[in-house]
Structures are given as C-alpha cells and as structure tokens.
Design a protein around this motif. Structure first.
Motif, PDB file in Angstrom:
ATOM      1  N   HIS A 301       0.815  -1.214   0.000  1.00  0.00           N
ATOM      2  CA  HIS A 301       0.000   0.000   0.000  1.00  0.00           C
ATOM      3  C   HIS A 301       0.854   1.272   0.000  1.00  0.00           C
ATOM      4  CE1 HIS A 301      -3.452   2.517   0.827  1.00  0.00           C
ATOM      5  NE2 HIS A 301      -2.918   2.953   1.958  1.00  0.00           N
ATOM      6  N   LYS A 302       0.658   2.134  -1.006  1.00  0.00           N
ATOM      7  CA  LYS A 302       1.333   3.437  -1.122  1.00  0.00           C
ATOM      8  C   LYS A 302       2.863   3.339  -1.233  1.00  0.00           C
ATOM      9  CE  LYS A 302      -1.962   6.795  -0.218  1.00  0.00           C
ATOM     10  NZ  LYS A 302      -3.140   6.793   0.209  1.00  0.00           N
ATOM     11  N   THR A 303       3.399   2.163  -1.539  1.00  0.00           N
ATOM     12  CA  THR A 303       4.852   2.085  -1.744  1.00  0.00           C
ATOM     13  C   THR A 303       5.147   2.582  -3.160  1.00  0.00           C
ATOM     14  OG1 THR A 303       4.605  -0.181  -2.498  1.00  0.00           O
ATOM     15  CG2 THR A 303       5.252   0.111  -0.215  1.00  0.00           C
ATOM     16  N   PRO A 308      -0.653   2.055  -9.055  1.00  0.00           N
ATOM     17  CA  PRO A 308      -1.864   2.690  -8.511  1.00  0.00           C
ATOM     18  C   PRO A 308      -3.089   2.478  -9.390  1.00  0.00           C
ATOM     19  CG  PRO A 308      -0.308   4.340  -9.317  1.00  0.00           C
ATOM     20  CD  PRO A 308       0.331   3.010  -9.556  1.00  0.00           C
ATOM     21  N   CYS A 326       5.411   0.715   3.811  1.00  0.00           N
ATOM     22  CA  CYS A 326       5.225   2.000   4.503  1.00  0.00           C
ATOM     23  C   CYS A 326       5.174   1.784   6.015  1.00  0.00           C
ATOM     24  CB  CYS A 326       3.921   2.643   4.055  1.00  0.00           C
ATOM     25  SG  CYS A 326       3.983   3.087   2.326  1.00  0.00           S
ATOM     26  N   SER A 374       6.416   6.876   3.561  1.00  0.00           N
ATOM     27  CA  SER A 374       6.783   5.988   2.470  1.00  0.00           C
ATOM     28  C   SER A 374       8.203   6.313   1.990  1.00  0.00           C
ATOM     29  CB  SER A 374       5.781   6.180   1.330  1.00  0.00           C
ATOM     30  OG  SER A 374       6.230   5.522   0.184  1.00  0.00           O
ATOM     31  N   LEU A 395       2.910  10.518   3.618  1.00  0.00           N
ATOM     32  CA  LEU A 395       1.873  10.457   2.581  1.00  0.00           C
ATOM     33  C   LEU A 395       0.522  10.241   3.264  1.00  0.00           C
ATOM     34  CD1 LEU A 395       3.387   8.113  -0.177  1.00  0.00           C
ATOM     35  CD2 LEU A 395       3.170  10.578  -0.256  1.00  0.00           C
ATOM     36  N   GLY A 396      -0.540  10.290   2.440  1.00  0.00           N
ATOM     37  CA  GLY A 396      -1.873  10.004   2.985  1.00  0.00           C
ATOM     38  C   GLY A 396      -2.424  11.205   3.746  1.00  0.00           C
TER      39      GLY A 396
END
Length: 1229
Positions: A301-303, A308, A326, A374, A395-396
């Motif tokens: 996830h989100k790496t 995406p 992450c 990340s 991030l996020g």
C-alpha cells in the motif's frame, strides 16, 4: 478573564485541539465523521477511534469541574460521543434485514456495511463492491458502546434498540469461524477479495462479547429487559482460537501490527501475559521502524513500486515490496497507550519522543500525526539493500484522525488528567492478572429410587430428581431452545438466536425464571442423541475433561460453576453401575480431580454459591406483559417436564425355539450382508504393508483363536458355514457368532456376545452380486427368520439386506400397538439392543444406517479448522475429500458418506474420530504441533495396522477389532497413536479390548490378549518374543509420522530457504516452483500448505517420511552455506533411491540383514542402479516404493542411520553439479 489553575489551562488547550481537529468535522445531522473534506464516506472503525479522544477529554473535564462552564463543556463533549454512537446505530439499524440474514448465512454479501454516507447515514457502495464483512468494526462498536455506557453515558434509548444490539451480539458470535476482510479491509494480502480468518477480528469479537455480557444498556436506570445476554461459551471459543493463532494474524499474514489493539487497549483480549509479551516483541522486532510500524510484511500500500491503476497485486509482485513497506505512526500511538496501561514510564517517554519527532507542525503550532511514511521512489533500491537507511516522506491524510485521537488519549494519560481506569470502566485491563482457583460444584442426581439405592451401596448419597424440587432439571437442548427467544423483535423483523449450541460454561450456571430455578445437564451427556454417551468409560473421561475445562475457563463470572449429572437407567451395565462411574464419583469425594478443586453436594446447598442468570427475556415484552411468560415458552416447558423413556418395541423379542434345518440354510444365504459394506483397507499395495518382517521370513498368519468357540469342538455346521462364507468372498466373523447351534445338547449353550459385523475388502459392491446371494429369499421368509433368530448379528444382516432392497420406510407387515412397523423401526430396536449389549461394531453400523449424528460434528470440524488444521476424509489415495472451511452439519455428513460410499460403519467411525480429535486439540494442542492436515482415512488405516501388528492378525480381523472397540478405547487408541506412545492390548472379555500404555516391560509389543477361559497357549508363542521387539520400531515411527503428516520443527521455513537456492523441487512428479518464495513469506501458512499438498501425493506414509528426511538434509546444506546454489531442479525421490542404493551396497559389503532380501546376489543391487534395485527388491521384502524395508527401519542417526545415507546421496548429487576444482567444506553436526 477568569483565573484558571494550570491544569485547567492545559485542558482548555486540549479542548481547542480536539475541537479544531475532530469536532469541527462532525456532521450536524448524522453525527458521523467523513473520511476527509473531499470524501464524505464514514468508516465505522475510524469513526469510533476518532471519538475516543472526545470521550477521554469529557471525563478529564468532569474531574476538575471547578466552574459551571466546565460542567457545560463536559456535557457538550459527552453529547458529541452520544451523537456519533447513535449515528452509527441508526445507520446499522437501516440494515437490520442484513443482520437477520447474516445470522444464518455468514455470507460476505449479507454483512453490515463497513462505511456509510456521513451526510445521510445511508449506504455508499453496493454489497459486492467492497469488502464489507469486517467483524472487528462491529465488535469495536459494541465494545466502546459497553465502555461508554458503563462510564455513565446514555446511548441506547428504546427496547427495540436493545433487541437490535442483542442481535449484533449474535452477528459477531461466530467470529471464531467466520473469515472476514479484517482491519485493513483486504482479506488475503494479494487483495483479490478473499476473506480469511483474522486474529484481530476474533480478538475484538471476544472482547466485545465479554464486555456486553449482562450489561444493562439503560445504565443505572434500566431493568431486566434492557440487559444483554451472551453465552459464555461463544467468547471462550474466540479465546481458544485467538490463543492458537497468535502471534500470527491470518493464513497470508504471518504477523500484523493491528494485533496491538487486541493485546492491549482497547480490547485486552488475551489473558496469558507471556503470549501478550511474545506478540508485542515479535511486532516490535519484525515490523517497527523509525517512523512507526509496518502493517504487515510485503504490504504494498502506497509504496513507490505499487501500481496505482489497480486494486489487487499479482502474487509474484509481492516480493518487490520487501523492506520498503510504509511505516505507520499509528502503531506508536497504540504502544504508548499500552505502556500507559502497564505503568511503564520509561518506555512511555521513549515512544512519545519517537512519535513527536515524526509529527508534523502546522502554522498554528498544533502537532499532527500523518497517516504513513513511504520511501521516495528513487531511494527504494537503497532501502531494500539496507533497511532503515533512507529518509521517508509523509503520505496520505494528515492529520490521520484515528492516530491523532489515540495520541491525545496518550497525552491525557501521560499528564495525569485521566486515570487508566476511567478509559476502561469495565476493567478489561485486569484480565491477564492471576485469579484464585475455581471450585467446581458437582451434583449427581438419580433418575429414580432404584438407582439411588444402587449408588448408596457404594456409600454415595445422592438425591433423586423428585427430591430436588422446586429446582427443575432439564437437558441442555431445553436451554438451547429457550435461548432462541432472546433478541426476538417483531417490529424490526429479528428472529432471535440461531445457533443451537450451548456449551459446558452455559450449562454450569443455574437459571432463574420468575419464581422457578432451573439446572441443566451438559450437552455432551444427552443420551437420546448419540451412541458415544452409552459408553460409561468415555462418559467418565469426558466428565473429567469438562471439570478441567471449567477450572481453566470460568472467568469473569460471579459465582461458582455447577455441573449437574443425571444417573439414568442407560448407564447401567446389565443392571450394575459400571466401575468407571464408581471410581470417578469416589475421586470427587476427595475434593480434587486431576488437579481441579471440586466439591460434591446437593443442589439446594449450592444455591447461594452458584452463578445464577435471570432468563427475563422470556417474558411477553412486546405484548406489554413483561412479567408473564411467553405462552409458547410456557407450553414448551410443560411438555418437557422429564418424561420416562418407555417407548420400546417388543417385535424382536421372541421366545427362542430350536431351529430347523431350513432356517439354517436360509440364514446362511443372508450372512455377511453388513460386512459387504466395509472399506477399511489394510492391504499392502496402497500402504506398503506386507506383513511384519521378522528375521528372514514373513510371519505366517497364525490359525486364529477367533475361528471356533472355546471349549467346543467345531461342529459340522461350523465347517459348512465356513466353507460357504469363504465362497462368497467374506471371512468368518471376527469372534464367533452367538447363534444357537443345532448340536447334540438338549439345551442351547449360552450365547457368547462379541464383536460383530465382518469385514471384507469389496470396494465396488455391485447390486447384482447382492441380489444373487439373496435370490431365493422371500421377504416374508426373511421376516420370519428375523423373528426366530436370537443373534443380533444376523438380525443386522437381514435388516441390511432389507434396507438395500426395499429401503428404510418399507412396511414389514408386522403390527405393534395397531401401527405398522417399518424396517427403520426394527433397526431402532436393534440399535437399542446393540447399545445395551455393548456390541460396538453393530452399534456403529446401525447408527450409520439410521443417520444418527455425532453430537456437534460441525463444531468439532470447526474446532480443528479454526486452529489452522485442514481435514481430509475418505480412504487415500483415490478417495480423499479435503475440508478447508467450516460446513453445516448436514453437508458434512453428506460429504463423509460420499467419501466412504456404502460403508456406514467407517463413515460413523470417521465422525467419531473427528469428535475425539477436536477434544484433544482443545485440551492438548501440543499433540498437533507441526501437523497441518489431519487425514482421517489414513489415521483409520494406521489404527487398523497397529491393531494387526499388536494382535498379530491379518488386516481383515484387525479392522474387525477396530470397529468393535468401545468409544472410550477408540479414543484411547487414537491418543496413543497421536502421542506416539507404545501400547499394549488387554482383553476385557466379550471380545472387547482395552488399550494400555506400555510403560513397563510387562507387556511386550505382541501384547497379552486373554479371552475368558483361554490362556495364551496356541495363540502367541512366548519364548522368542524379546528378539524381534526392537525390529520394526523405526518403520512404525515413520509410518505413524507419515500418516499424521508430522514434520520437524520449522520444516516449512527451511524448505522455503532451499527453494531460494534451486530451480524447484520435484516430488511424485509435482513441482514446487521457486516463485512460491516471491508470493509468500517463509512463515506464511499458505506456503506451508503448498508444500504439504505436494507431500500428500505420496501414498505410502513411511516413504513420505524418508522424503521429508531428505529435504531436511538439503536444508542443512543450505543453512551451513556449504554451496552457494544447488543448481537446477532437484528430484527428491532420486535422493531417497540413491541413499537406498548406497545402503544396499554397504549391506552387501558387511553382509547385513538386507543380503537376505534386497541385497541378494542377482537382485540387481549394485548393477542396475536405484531403479533396478527397487524393482527387483520390491518382490523380495515388500518395502514401500521399492526402498528396502530395512532402510525404513534404520534409526536416523548413527553410522548406518538414514541421515548418513541421505547425506551421502546429497553429496553425490552436489558432486555432479559443482565444478570439480573447488574444495567443499563438509561438517556434519
């Protein structure tokens, strides 16, 4: 400006922070929090964590309320909590139909949604567009609802809402066996939408069930009708499964930081301090980094390397995410709260500093917790080489309110504004403290005066049922029926509790209903249902297990547990009370049984010390008469006042007359009908068991003492009968038939009772064949025979034939009390008789034909599955069916019957063994270490083989004896096989055997079998017993381990390491690809199952074990870095055959035992290599898969040990693959 104390100023600051970051976003209409300013979806879980800071702050203000404004602030903050909790409640109540449906289906599409619109409270995505089934979210709601209610907030307003919340309790009850999408909403970590059993969901459900139990949702102002009831056993099941899973999260995630919420705040679901520490340490060591913890290994996830454009991952991709997952600051917040609750100031300060270092300051000076950190895309490669070396970027969402809220709670605790007890008014945090010992109260009641007097002879004073009035005693099924009224609500269309299961914790309470008090007997003592309860020895052992279980699991309940037992006519063995019962009752009087404190007494004396639950929900609440019993309940209870068991048919009891020859001829032609259905297979081709190998010759099959009744010379009839049976390819009965022979004597000899139901290996029983046997039979003749014969076996054979040709409902033309008697009625009578005479083989067969169920079969299977054991039923190699997910009872029975075809007895035996396996895994989980799959068919075959070895009889007789073991001895034999203990067999007469642990040398392997009136002479020659005793020992070990699928410790992790170093392993033509290591981490259960599936394709258990040993030698080569790479694909069997070849060469060299079989001159040993030796050798000693029987029987270690030969075989393999000039370091440890 008013003056404030310092603490007041500090709290005002927190109030501004909470207002700005949290309350400003609360929707005014629904009270829900949107995920972000651009996304109005409100997740249940995130909303609940958001509001915790508000609730904590409200309690902090309540304490320092030195001015009216503070009281007002307290109230405002509290009402925000109520608003949110009610908003979620309204959203869920709109989906009440789903709650109702889910109770029976447990299907992901029938689950409550995981997120709602924060503007309207309605649903935002369709059932199948999201992984909605997240039991942990609903459980967290119930847990926080319970904690807030206990702290004094009023959240639930009406009795309809109470009924809905009671149904939410049923919704999460089955969490321990319901795969869901879990805390990260993704199920299996490839994110293909496959739900799996998650430890974090089970733990949260356990916490919620315990917190809700006996909770009054109206707080201090409520009455009996606003109380929530939870069956204690449901929470206990979650507890047991959780204990067995931790520190693993699920099949695909070997670890998950989400478990921090289970071992500590908010759930506190684990009560073993060592397991809590182990789980915390594993998470910190494997997942913690500078910026928080990773959620789980290989989390993409989100790496930077995640694609995406799609939601899911390809299995081979997962390897790319290793070391660059992450890191989430959220888990520092959990650890901070954990250390606050432990009172560990040092770690608290350390983690607070770590967290504040990575928080982000905004313009107004408020520090925010970001969602995750990340690795930047250009640094990913460097981070993979050296984990933890690169700076990461946030991030996020920022602030991530879930984490921010927990951070604020941590600060309030750290600065002393809150005490831990205020955040946990239900005191869940104390569940891992030591408790005083439980005293189990035991009451024995006699069914009538006759039994009471019989017990008095043994100095046991008990009351009868009529003497304990006004307390009423009922079987457990009555309690289970009463509980179906709990949570019913017509307005909402909710039907109450669906599960019929009430466990021992529930039946150990007393129940009050208006003025009446009820006691219930335990569910596994329900005589009507099931034949296992007809075996007194098994009942006694189940009872002691129950007592031990209560001693360990009776927690968080007021009062002591009370077991009520009923001594009924069923227990009597030929009018006497069985010894097993007497010895157990005597033990009870001593005050301790197996280390648990017990006290024996009368029900009346225990009223003041027992746990008593009020069954107030049985009132007619919705009709407006809460104090009057529901009329349906009223009539149900009146029906169930204990009835006597008097409905017995008398058809089959006819006076015995001397038979005429015609009857005999007739009888012989129906003989063996039951036996035709058998499928237990102890023959050699599939199991590689050619009889025991002793010295240089095979044991001859000895003439059996089973052929003739002792003390009587064989009559011509016997000879005639035997000749006939051999003709129809069936063997003579295991132990002589108790028919009344036509002989010279004027009075018939007393019938000998014994095992029944003969065995034959006819797998494909054709109808034409059975029709030939019975061609001349007329139905009415058969029925006449049925009346004449005294032998239960013959009755069984005749009824089996009638069922085969006419079916169960066939009208036999007999009349009983003016009703027609069907074949089924006759079978029932036969079943009762077989039970009372303890003819277990016949009991199992008739129970199978009548479709009787094993109590809790589905529960037993579930108990095994949820502890990560898969089950196969059916006879290997061709008929095995694997069970990988819990199934309803009827589907399981169907599956088992399909797997065994017509063989009712073995199908019944399988159900029985599953129940025993489940008993063992609950009480002795260590027996099942390193076993992933329980192959019941193979276990049955091994049990029969063990009997044939210990009794020195052939396979047919052995399976005969196996089916005739009493349930207790069956359980005992299974336990001996699982634990690998040596055992001996004693006879207790009537053809029943007892199994004894072989601790002393009094029993040799060929154990003593004494039948009444007959010594050992002629059966087992005693002199040369000691010599062959060592022989066959390792072969037997390997056979047992192979059949039980047992492997060495960390075996699968080590195979993973071997796969990293070669291009694949080939076993039985199936390839283990090296890309499995790309998809799965080494500790992952999915990987272990993949390896195990390949190993299971080997039919012979002992050969399988040698393959496992060969793999272990390969892992040593990898671990000691003897070589850098093992080259191409490796065929593991070649190693075994190569080792066999080297072994035979050695044997020839030193003229060992094998020169008498495989290493004979001309057997092709040295010349044709492994293949030829195998082919020729198989003819000589019958070792499985062409490997010499003597190699199987070698110890692993030592100069002639299997490991030595396998190591030499591996060395030979490597010699071919390595460049010749490199020296190889070789050290065998």
């Amino acid at each position: 400006m008013r003056t404030r104390s310092n603490s007041g100023v500090r709290l005002d600051y927190y109030q501004r922070v909470v207002h700005k970051l949290i309350l400003d976003h609360q929707q005014p209409v629904t009270g829900l929090f949107p995920a972000s300013p651009h996304n109005d979806h409100a997740w249940i879980r995130d909303n609940l964590y958001c509001i915790l800071a508000v609730w904590g702050l409200s309690m902090a203000f309540k304490k320092i309320a030195d001015q009216d404004e503070d009281r007002a602030k307290t109230y405002e903050l509290e009402q925000s909590c109520v608003k949110l909790m009610r908003g979620l409640l309204m959203a869920m109540m709109q989906q009440k139909d789903k709650v109702e449906k889910f109770k029976s289906t447990q299907h992901p599409h029938d689950s409550l949604h995981a997120k709602y619109s924060s503007i309207t409270g309605r649903i935002v995505v369709k059932d199948n567009e999201w992984g909605h089934l997240q039991i942990d979210a609903i459980s967290l709601y119930l847990l926080i609802l319970a904690q807030m209610t206990a702290s004094g907030l009023q959240i639930v307003f009406s009795l309809d809402e109470v009924a809905f919340i009671q149904n939410l309790v049923f919704y999460i009850e089955s969490a321990y066996c319901t795969p869901d999408y879990g805390i990260w909403e993704r199920g299996d970590k490839t994110n293909h939408g496959l739900p799996e059993l998650n430890a974090s969901s089970i733990g949260m459900a356990k916490a919620a069930l315990e917190a809700m139990n006996e909770l009054d949702l109206f707080g201090a102002r409520g009455g009996p009708s606003s109380v929530i009831h939870v069956l204690a056993d449901e929470a206990q099941k979650c507890q047991a499964v959780l204990q067995s899973m931790l520190p693993r999260e699920s099949n695909s995630k070997e670890l998950d930081s989400g478990l921090l919420s289970i071992i500590s705040y908010p759930a506190f679901a684990v009560d073993d301090p060592q397991l809590i520490a182990k789980t915390r340490d594993t998470i910190v060591s494997k997942l913690q980094g500078k910026y928080g913890c990773k959620r789980f290994l290989r989390d993409g996830h989100k790496t930077p390397r995640e694609d995406p454009s799609r939601l899911y991952y390809e299995p081979w991709e997962l390897r790319m995410f290793e070391n660059i997952e992450c890191e989430w600051p959220l888990f520092f917040c959990y650890l901070i709260l954990d250390y606050c609750f432990q009172g560990d100031k040092v770690n608290l300060t350390e983690y607070m500093q770590k967290l504040e270092k990575i928080m982000i300051r905004k313009d107004d000076g408020i520090k925010l917790v970001p969602e995750l950190y990340s690795v930047p895309g250009d640094k990913a490669h460097l981070e993979q080489i050296e984990p933890g070396s690169q700076e990461r970027i946030p991030l996020g969402r920022c602030p991530f309110i879930w984490a921010q809220s927990l951070y604020i709670l941590g600060k309030l605790l750290q600065e002393g504004f809150l005490a831990v007890g205020e955040l946990d008014p239900l005191n869940r945090r104390l569940c891992s403290e030591k408790k005083p010992d439980v005293v189990v109260q035991i009451v024995i009641l006699a069914e009538d005066n006759e039994i009471r007097d019989k017990l008095l002879e043994y100095d046991l004073h008990v009351q009868t049922i009529s003497e304990v009035a006004p307390i009423e005693v009922q079987p457990a099924r009555v309690l289970s029926h009463l509980y179906t009224y709990l949570g019913r609500n017509k307005k909402l269309g909710l039907s109450g509790r669906k599960s019929r299961d009430v466990g021992i914790l529930s039946t150990s309470k007393l129940y009050s209903l208006n003025e009446r008090i009820f006691a219930f007997t335990p569910q596994n003592f329900d005589y009507e249902e099931y034949y296992m309860t007809r075996d007194p020895a098994l009942l006694a052992s189940t009872f002691t297990a129950n007592v031990a279980f209560l001693g360990m699991s009776w927690k968080q309940m007021l009062g002591r547990p009370t077991i009520t037992l009923l001594a009924t006519q069923y227990l009597l063995d030929q009018g006497k009370i069985p010894m097993a019962m007497i010895t157990t009752m005597k033990k009870l009087k001593s005050g301790y049984i197996n280390g648990t404190r017990v006290t024996l007494g009368n029900l009346g004396d225990f009223l003041s010390t027992s746990a008593i639950t009020n069954l107030s929900f049985l009132g007619s609440q919705e009709e407006g008469y809460p104090d009057k019993l529901n009329p349906q309940v009223q009539s149900y209870l009146e029906e169930h006042l204990l009835r006597s068991f008097s409905s017995r048919l008398s058809v089959l009891s006819r006076p015995s007359g001397v038979r005429h020859a015609r009857a005999l001829r007739r009888r012989m032609s129906v003989r063996g009908a039951i036996k035709k259905t058998r499928s237990i297979n102890v023959d050699s081709d599939t199991l590689g068991m050619e009889g025991e190998y002793v010295g240089s010759h095979l044991l001859e099959r000895k003439p059996s003492w089973l052929e003739v009744e002792p003390g009587r010379s064989p009559s011509p009839e016997d000879a005639k009968k035997r000749a006939f049976t051999k003709g129809t390819s069936t063997t003579s009965l295991g132990i002589t038939t108790p028919t009344i022979e036509i002989s010279k004597e004027s009075t018939p000899p007393p019938p000998k009772e014994e095992g029944t139901v003969k065995n034959v290996l006819l797998r494909n029983r054709t109808t034409s064949e059975s029709q030939n046997i019975y061609a001349e039979q007329e139905t009415d003749e058969l029925i006449a025979m049925l009346r004449e014969t005294e032998s239960l076996d013959e009755q069984g054979d005749i009824l089996q034939y009638l069922v085969d040709t006419h079916g169960l409902e066939f009208n036999t033309g007999m009349q009983e009390n003016g009703k027609h008697v069907t074949v089924k009625d006759l079978l029932k009578v036969l079943y009762e008789k077989a039970c009372s005479q303890k003819l277990w083989g016949l009991v199992r067969h008739t129970a199978g034909m009548l479709g009787k169920r094993v109590e809790d079969l589905a529960k037993a299977v579930t108990d095994l599955l949820v502890r990560q054991k898969q089950i196969t039923v059916g006879m290997p190699p061709n008929n095995e069916h694997t069970i990988i997910a819990p199934l309803p009872e009827n589907e399981l029975r169907q599956l088992i019957h399909v797997a065994y075809g017509d063989d009712e007895s073995t199908a019944m035996l399988t159900q029985e063994l599953l129940v025993y396996l489940a008993m063992f895994i609950r009480t002795e989980p260590q027996l099942f270490l390193e076993m992933l799959r329980l192959r019941v068919g193979l276990i049955i075959q091994v049990m029969a083989t063990e009997l044939s070895r210990t009794l020195s009889c052939d396979g047919e007789e052995a399976s005969e004896h196996l089916l005739n073991l009493s349930p207790f001895e069956m359980k005992n034999l299974l336990h001996h096989i699982l634990s690998g203990k040596e055992f001996a067999i004693n006879s207790v007469g009537r053809g029943n055997f007892s199994i004894v642990s072989n601790k002393s040398n009094r029993y040799t392997k060929k154990s003593q079998i004494l039948l009444e009136g007959q010594g050992l002479q002629g059966t087992i020659d005693e002199a040369p017993i000691t010599e062959p005793d060592r022989q066959g020992q390792w072969l037997r070990r390997r056979r047992l381990d192979g059949a039980l699928n047992r492997v060495p410790r960390d075996f699968y992790q080590r195979v993973w390491a071997v796969l990293e170093k070669c291009q694949g392993l080939i076993i039985q033509g199936k390839v283990l690809q090296p890309n499995l290591t790309q998809e799965m981490t080494s500790g992952e259960l999915k990987f272990a199952l993949a390896v195990e599936t390949v190993l299971n394709s080997i039919p012979q258990p002992e050969y399988r074990q040698l393959v496992v040993e060969a793999l272990m030698v390969l892992t040593l080569v990898v671990e000691y870095k003897a070589v850098n790479h093992l080259g191409g694909t490796i065929t593991v069997e070649h190693l075994v055959h190569k080792a066999n070849q080297i072994f035979l060469e050695d044997q020839t060299r030193c003229s060992g035992d094998a020169t008498l079989c495989c290493a004979k001159e001309g057997a092709g040993a040295g010349t044709g290599g492994a293949g030829a030796a195998g082919a020729a050798g198989a003819l000589v000693c019958g070792g499985a898969a062409g490997v010499c029987q003597l190699l199987y029987d070698s110890a692993p270690s030592g100069r002639f040990g299997t490991m030595t030969y396998l190591a030499r075989a591996v060395a030979a393999l490597l010699a071919d693959r390595l460049p010749a000039h490199e020296p190889v370091e070789c050290a065998i440890t």
